[in-house]
Design a protein around this motif. Structure first.
Motif, mmCIF file in Angstrom:
data_model
loop_
_atom_site.group_PDB
_atom_site.id
_atom_site.type_symbol
_atom_site.label_atom_id
_atom_site.label_comp_id
_atom_site.label_asym_id
_atom_site.label_seq_id
_atom_site.Cartn_x
_atom_site.Cartn_y
_atom_site.Cartn_z
ATOM 1 N N LEU A 1 0.830 -1.204 0.000
ATOM 2 C CA LEU A 1 0.000 0.000 0.000
ATOM 3 C C LEU A 1 0.861 1.250 0.000
ATOM 4 O O LEU A 1 2.037 1.219 0.357
ATOM 5 C CB LEU A 1 -0.924 -0.011 1.224
ATOM 6 C CG LEU A 1 -1.874 -1.206 1.318
ATOM 7 C CD1 LEU A 1 -2.740 -1.099 2.564
ATOM 8 C CD2 LEU A 1 -2.729 -1.342 0.071
ATOM 9 N N VAL A 2 0.246 2.354 -0.409
ATOM 10 C CA VAL A 2 0.923 3.634 -0.540
ATOM 11 C C VAL A 2 0.462 4.560 0.581
ATOM 12 O O VAL A 2 -0.745 4.699 0.831
ATOM 13 C CB VAL A 2 0.594 4.271 -1.910
ATOM 14 C CG1 VAL A 2 1.227 5.643 -2.040
ATOM 15 C CG2 VAL A 2 1.014 3.353 -3.040
ATOM 16 N N THR B 1 -3.413 3.296 0.964
ATOM 17 C CA THR B 1 -4.263 2.539 0.045
ATOM 18 C C THR B 1 -3.403 2.106 -1.135
ATOM 19 O O THR B 1 -2.201 2.376 -1.175
ATOM 20 C CB THR B 1 -5.512 3.340 -0.384
ATOM 21 O OG1 THR B 1 -6.457 2.431 -0.978
ATOM 22 C CG2 THR B 1 -5.187 4.459 -1.350
ATOM 23 N N SER B 2 -4.012 1.468 -2.091
ATOM 24 C CA SER B 2 -3.250 0.936 -3.235
ATOM 25 C C SER B 2 -3.095 1.988 -4.326
ATOM 26 O O SER B 2 -3.869 2.942 -4.421
ATOM 27 C CB SER B 2 -3.967 -0.286 -3.811
ATOM 28 O OG SER B 2 -5.209 0.115 -4.383
ATOM 29 N N ASN B 3 -2.104 1.766 -5.188
ATOM 30 C CA ASN B 3 -1.924 2.632 -6.356
ATOM 31 C C ASN B 3 -3.154 2.577 -7.264
ATOM 32 O O ASN B 3 -3.551 3.581 -7.839
ATOM 33 C CB ASN B 3 -0.673 2.228 -7.146
ATOM 34 C CG ASN B 3 0.583 2.806 -6.542
ATOM 35 O OD1 ASN B 3 0.615 3.962 -6.141
ATOM 36 N ND2 ASN B 3 1.623 1.996 -6.462
ATOM 37 N N GLU B 4 -3.770 1.382 -7.390
ATOM 38 C CA GLU B 4 -4.965 1.223 -8.229
ATOM 39 C C GLU B 4 -6.116 2.075 -7.689
ATOM 40 O O GLU B 4 -6.835 2.708 -8.456
ATOM 41 C CB GLU B 4 -5.391 -0.247 -8.310
ATOM 42 C CG GLU B 4 -4.399 -1.154 -8.999
ATOM 43 C CD GLU B 4 -3.231 -1.596 -8.104
ATOM 44 O OE1 GLU B 4 -2.238 -2.102 -8.649
ATOM 45 O OE2 GLU B 4 -3.297 -1.420 -6.866
ATOM 46 N N ALA B 5 -6.271 2.087 -6.382
ATOM 47 C CA ALA B 5 -7.328 2.903 -5.779
ATOM 48 C C ALA B 5 -7.055 4.384 -6.001
ATOM 49 O O ALA B 5 -7.966 5.149 -6.348
ATOM 50 C CB ALA B 5 -7.444 2.598 -4.287
ATOM 51 N N LEU B 6 -5.812 4.792 -5.815
ATOM 52 C CA LEU B 6 -5.463 6.196 -6.025
ATOM 53 C C LEU B 6 -5.700 6.615 -7.474
ATOM 54 O O LEU B 6 -6.213 7.707 -7.734
ATOM 55 C CB LEU B 6 -4.016 6.458 -5.612
ATOM 56 C CG LEU B 6 -3.761 6.383 -4.109
ATOM 57 C CD1 LEU B 6 -2.260 6.317 -3.823
ATOM 58 C CD2 LEU B 6 -4.403 7.560 -3.387
ATOM 59 N N ALA B 7 -5.374 5.756 -8.429
ATOM 60 C CA ALA B 7 -5.609 6.064 -9.844
ATOM 61 C C ALA B 7 -7.109 6.195 -10.121
ATOM 62 O O ALA B 7 -7.535 7.107 -10.842
ATOM 63 C CB ALA B 7 -4.993 4.978 -10.729
ATOM 64 N N ALA B 8 -7.908 5.310 -9.545
ATOM 65 C CA ALA B 8 -9.357 5.382 -9.730
ATOM 66 C C ALA B 8 -9.917 6.674 -9.126
ATOM 67 O O ALA B 8 -10.751 7.345 -9.737
ATOM 68 C CB ALA B 8 -10.028 4.159 -9.110
ATOM 69 N N ILE B 9 -9.461 7.032 -7.956
ATOM 70 C CA ILE B 9 -9.922 8.248 -7.292
ATOM 71 C C ILE B 9 -9.575 9.475 -8.128
ATOM 72 O O ILE B 9 -10.415 10.352 -8.354
ATOM 73 C CB ILE B 9 -9.338 8.350 -5.870
ATOM 74 C CG1 ILE B 9 -9.963 7.263 -4.976
ATOM 75 C CG2 ILE B 9 -9.550 9.736 -5.277
ATOM 76 C CD1 ILE B 9 -9.238 7.044 -3.663
ATOM 77 N N ARG B 10 -8.338 9.539 -8.621
ATOM 78 C CA ARG B 10 -7.925 10.684 -9.461
ATOM 79 C C ARG B 10 -8.745 10.757 -10.738
ATOM 80 O O ARG B 10 -9.025 11.846 -11.243
ATOM 81 C CB ARG B 10 -6.437 10.601 -9.782
ATOM 82 C CG ARG B 10 -5.544 11.044 -8.631
ATOM 83 C CD ARG B 10 -4.097 11.210 -9.048
ATOM 84 N NE ARG B 10 -3.485 9.983 -9.504
ATOM 85 C CZ ARG B 10 -2.883 9.087 -8.723
ATOM 86 N NH1 ARG B 10 -2.810 9.297 -7.426
ATOM 87 N NH2 ARG B 10 -2.353 8.000 -9.218
ATOM 88 N N ALA B 11 -9.167 9.605 -11.272
ATOM 89 C CA ALA B 11 -9.957 9.571 -12.505
ATOM 90 C C ALA B 11 -11.455 9.745 -12.243
ATOM 91 O O ALA B 11 -12.248 9.760 -13.190
ATOM 92 C CB ALA B 11 -9.711 8.249 -13.230
#
Length: 156
Positions: free
Chosen positions: A46-47, A63-73
């Motif tokens: 996790l990040v 949280t995960s990088n995938e979650a952060l990318a989804a949140i930013r998008a």
């Protein structure tokens, strides 16, 4: 005469047990953490995207990088996403609050408290977590949603 006292005594004791048992069964019980679908995540994957400080309390948010990318998008985080609050009290690790996205629905989040060794901290009321975080439904149930959106990959 002994038989009469025995019958009356037995009946009285049985009545008290039923009455007492009914009272105890209907009295409110403390709200404690229950086993649920939340798993303790692999923290090393996790990040750390932000830190919240309040007096002697320091909370690292992960949280995960995938979650952060989804949140930013502006997309929902994937099912299985963990968001972890690492709770330090006076710079000593106290506990973890783990929220996990357990399904595809917007409300499919569950919460669990864990001790530093990863075991469930059963004296916490996880329903209280959901009731408070529900106010952040439009922000993936995260009070730190703005921090997650703004996170640029730099370690906090």
């Amino acid at each position: 005469m002994n038989t009469l006292f025995w019958k009356l005594g037995s009946a009285a004791i049985a009545g008290l047990l039923v009455l007492g048992g009914g009272y105890l069964a209907s009295s409110p019980s403390p709200a404690l953490a229950e086993a649920n679908a939340v798993t303790f995540p692999p923290l090393d994957r996790l990040v750390h995207y932000t830190t919240v400080r309040r007096g002697v309390t320091r909370e690292h948010m992960l949280t995960s990088n995938e979650a952060l990318a989804a949140i930013r998008a502006g997309r929902p985080v994937p099912t299985g996403t963990h968001v972890v609050l690492v709770d330090y009290q006076s710079d000593v690790l106290h506990r973890y609050l783990v929220s996990e996205k357990t399904g595809e629905g917007m409300d499919d989040w569950q919460y669990q408290w864990f001790w530093p060794d990863g075991t469930v901290k059963a004296d916490e009321d996880t329903a209280r977590c959901y009731s408070c975080h529900r106010s952040q439904q439009e922000r993936q149930f995260m009070f730190t949603h703005a921090d997650a959106t703004a996170f640029d990959g730099t370690t906090q």
